[in-house]
Write a protein that holds these residues in place. Structure first.
Motif, short mmCIF file in Angstrom:
data_model
loop_
_atom_site.label_atom_id
_atom_site.label_comp_id
_atom_site.label_asym_id
_atom_site.label_seq_id
_atom_site.Cartn_x
_atom_site.Cartn_y
_atom_site.Cartn_z
N TYR A 32 0.83 -1.21 0.00
CA TYR A 32 0.00 0.00 0.00
C TYR A 32 0.86 1.25 0.00
O TYR A 32 0.55 2.24 -0.65
N GLN A 47 2.70 1.86 12.85
CA GLN A 47 1.56 1.07 13.31
C GLN A 47 1.94 -0.41 13.26
O GLN A 47 2.90 -0.79 12.58
N LEU A 69 3.67 -3.23 10.08
CA LEU A 69 4.62 -2.68 9.12
C LEU A 69 5.88 -3.53 9.05
O LEU A 69 6.27 -4.17 10.03
N LYS A 113 4.05 -0.88 4.26
CA LYS A 113 2.75 -1.47 4.58
C LYS A 113 2.36 -2.39 3.43
O LYS A 113 2.08 -1.94 2.32
N GLU A 139 -2.08 -6.91 2.42
CA GLU A 139 -2.20 -8.25 3.01
C GLU A 139 -3.24 -9.12 2.32
O GLU A 139 -3.42 -10.27 2.67
N PRO A 168 3.18 -9.63 5.47
CA PRO A 168 4.41 -8.86 5.69
C PRO A 168 5.59 -9.75 6.06
O PRO A 168 6.73 -9.49 5.64
#
Length: 209
Positions: free
Chosen positions: A14, A71, A74, A108, A111, A116
């Motif tokens: 993203y 956040q 990440l 980011k 998902e 990640p």
């Protein structure tokens, strides 16, 4: 061999953001108590805060997070430094208790396409390193540009298969990093096992090849 698609990093995330350089924004270690994370604070796939970690103020952290938007979930990627380019860590928890420098890429992942953790392991793979390591600048301070990281192509299997691969590699990570219960010789053996399974699991052949 299970199916997969090969995609550039730019197509499976993203966003990619960074922290801030203190030079024109704030001062390090002047009245601050909040850890300021750079590549040297990342190892064993984690953020590791120590007495050598620089400190910043709450005001500096607010400036950083306007840009980095830290956040959970990440992937941090160290872009700069001798011996630190390519270090990575997953942010599992975050409570506004540390900030990052501009030398860390905060990625980011999308998902719905890639976990990640799987992205991290793929960027550790020989195939990915062969793509981005030649692009690292050879100056006094080695650096990998954003564009060169985003152009790295990785194999992306189904999320189910990604989860299976991540489970195996995380198991070996735990064994290799548990220095308090393992003898050095056993740790070395486990490390070799881990490298074997990592390379085996993360090497994808073209279908029909």
């Amino acid at each position: 061999m299970f199916g997969y698609v090969k995609l550039p990093v730019s197509d499976i995330i993203y966003s990619l953001k960074t922290g801030l350089n203190p030079r024109q924004n704030f001062k390090l270690n002047v009245g601050g108590t909040i850890p300021y994370i750079t590549g040297k604070d990342i190892y064993s796939n984690s953020v590791n805060i120590s007495e050598r970690t620089d400190r910043i103020t709450e005001e500096a952290l607010q400036l950083i997070n306007r840009r980095a938007a830290l956040q959970p979930g990440l992937l941090l990627f160290a872009s700069t430094g001798t011996g630190t380019v390519g270090r990575m860590a997953i942010v599992h928890e975050y409570q506004n208790d540390w900030g990052i420098s501009e030398t860390l890429y905060a990625i980011k992942a999308d998902e719905t396409i890639v976990m990640p953790e799987f992205l991290m392991y793929m960027l550790y793979s020989a195939d990915a390193k062969n793509q981005f390591e030649p692009k690292i600048s050879k100056g006094s301070v080695p650096h990998l540009k954003v564009a060169d990281l985003l152009n790295v192509c990785i194999a992306v299997p189904t999320l189910k298969k990604q989860n299976e691969i991540v489970s195996v590699l995380k198991y070996f990570d735990t064994l290799c990093n548990d220095l308090t219960t393992g003898l050095p010789a056993e740790i070395e053996a486990r490390q070799k096992q881990y490298e074997y399974y990592r390379d085996k699991l993360l090497t994808f052949k073209e279908l029909g090849a």
